[in-house]
Structures are given as structure tokens and as C-alpha cells.
Design an enzyme around this catalytic site. Structure first.
Site, PDB file in Angstrom:
ATOM      1  N   HIS A 267       0.839  -1.187   0.000  1.00 37.26           N
ATOM      2  CA  HIS A 267       0.000   0.000   0.000  1.00 37.26           C
ATOM      3  C   HIS A 267       0.882   1.247   0.000  1.00 37.26           C
ATOM      4  O   HIS A 267       1.945   1.269   0.617  1.00 37.26           O
ATOM      5  CB  HIS A 267      -0.947   0.001   1.209  1.00 37.26           C
ATOM      6  CG  HIS A 267      -2.075   0.954   1.060  1.00 37.26           C
ATOM      7  ND1 HIS A 267      -1.967   2.281   1.403  1.00 37.26           N
ATOM      8  CD2 HIS A 267      -3.324   0.790   0.575  1.00 37.26           C
ATOM      9  CE1 HIS A 267      -3.112   2.887   1.144  1.00 37.26           C
ATOM     10  NE2 HIS A 267      -3.955   1.997   0.635  1.00 37.26           N
TER      11      HIS A 267
ATOM     12  N   GLU B 144      -3.840   1.303  -7.434  1.00 31.07           N
ATOM     13  CA  GLU B 144      -4.286   2.411  -6.597  1.00 31.07           C
ATOM     14  C   GLU B 144      -3.453   3.641  -6.914  1.00 31.07           C
ATOM     15  O   GLU B 144      -2.351   3.798  -6.379  1.00 31.07           O
ATOM     16  CB  GLU B 144      -4.120   2.062  -5.115  1.00 31.07           C
ATOM     17  CG  GLU B 144      -5.025   0.977  -4.640  1.00 31.07           C
ATOM     18  CD  GLU B 144      -5.143   1.012  -3.125  1.00 31.07           C
ATOM     19  OE1 GLU B 144      -6.279   1.150  -2.645  1.00 31.07           O
ATOM     20  OE2 GLU B 144      -4.116   0.919  -2.445  1.00 31.07           O
TER      21      GLU B 144
END
Length: 172
Positions: free
Chosen positions: A14, A84
Site C-alpha cells: 500500500h 491504486e
């Protein structure tokens, strides 16, 4: 700890961990390989910053992030890739459906060329940049967007709309 608790999935790579903790592409690749060796399923996050997008290096960035994982694993069965765009996480900004599709398509082609046609056809590539009830249906219609990694919107009533958008391709 996740295995001991019976939690089958882990999110790795992430952007906040990459940025705040300095996790390199190689370190993320090592973590993915380790998680898979412990029979965990992995959501591996890739994505570019606004500066990288504006400089035209989006595809190089996500390819390098994905390559670092592919150099450490051979079986992608239990890996989902989440695109993302860092500039869209929690900002309310979202990649347009065309922008999301472009990156997902290039990632799928990267898998075809760099891993195998079978992996390219079977890997799930999901989108995770400020998905909400208002944009989920249009994003879900994109041919290479296989679902969503939902953040803050999962805590709101509109999450039901996001879940229901999973049927858009089936009914199209």
C-alpha cells in the site's frame, strides 16, 4: 499472526507503507513471496504519485512495482493486483474510467508478455482509488477492471451500491 488468527488475506505494498515506511518495490516483493509461503492470499498494491502521472511515467512505475513481485514468485493463483493511483487515495479524486482502464489494460498486457498469457487471462486486477457509489458503475464496466479495493466508502451506506456494481458486467 494473520495465519494464527485465521485471516486468509493480507494487503501488501500500500502506498502509505511505501511512502511513510520507505518500503521498496523489492521489499514488497519479498513480503508477497513470504505471505504466499505461509498460505496467505495477497492483495498487492501498485500505483503512481501525482508527480509520476504528470511526468508520464505511470506505466513504468506500475511495471517496476509488479516486476519486483514477479521476480520472487511463480504462482499468481493467490495474488490479486490492486491498482491504486496514490493521488486518488482518500482525496476524493478518482481516475477517470478511461485512465483506470488504460493502466489495467497495460498491466494485463505486461502479465501476458512478462509472466504468461494464462496469468494475464486469469489474474484479477482491481481498482482502489476513491471508489464510491457515484463512480463505481462506470468503473465496473471497464473490461480490465475486475473489482474494487474500497477504503473509506466501505464505512458508508453507499457501500451497498459499490457491491451491487459487481453485477454490471454480468448484465451488460
Amino acid at each position: 499472526m494473520l495465519v494464527d488468527l485465521g485471516i486468509p488475506w493480507v494487503i501488501l505494498g500500500h502506498s502509505e507503507r511505501r511512502l511513510l515506511l520507505g518500503e521498496s518495490n523489492e521489499f514488497v516483493g519479498d513480503k508477497v513471496a513470504y505471505a504466499l509461503s505461509k498460505n496467505l492470499k495477497v492483495i498487492a498494491c501498485v500505483g503512481e504519485t501525482l508527480e509520476q502521472r504528470e511526468s508520464g511515467s505511470t506505466m513504468e512505475v506500475v511495471a517496476a512495482q509488479t516486476k519486483a513481485i514477479s521476480e520472487r514468485i511463480s504462482d499468481w493463483t493467490n495474488v490479486v493486483v490492486a491498482y491504486e493511483p496514490v493521488w486518488a487515495i482518500g482525496t476524493g479524486k478518482v481516475a477517470s474510467p478511461a485512465q483506470a482502464q488504460e493502466v489495467h489494460s497495460v498491466l494485463r498486457e505486461w502479465f501476458h508478455t512478462s509472466v504468461s498469457p494464462e496469468v494475464a487471462a486469469s489474474i484479477r486486477i482491481i481498482y482502489g482509488g476513491s471508489v464510491n457509489g457515484a463512480n463505481c458503475k462506470e468503473l465496473a464496466t471497464q473490461p480490465d477492471v475486475d473489482g474494487f479495493l474500497v477504503g473509506g466508502a466501505s464505512l458508508k451506506p453507499e457501500f451497498v451500491d459499490i457491491i451491487k456494481s459487481a453485477t454490471v458486467k454480468n448484465s451488460a
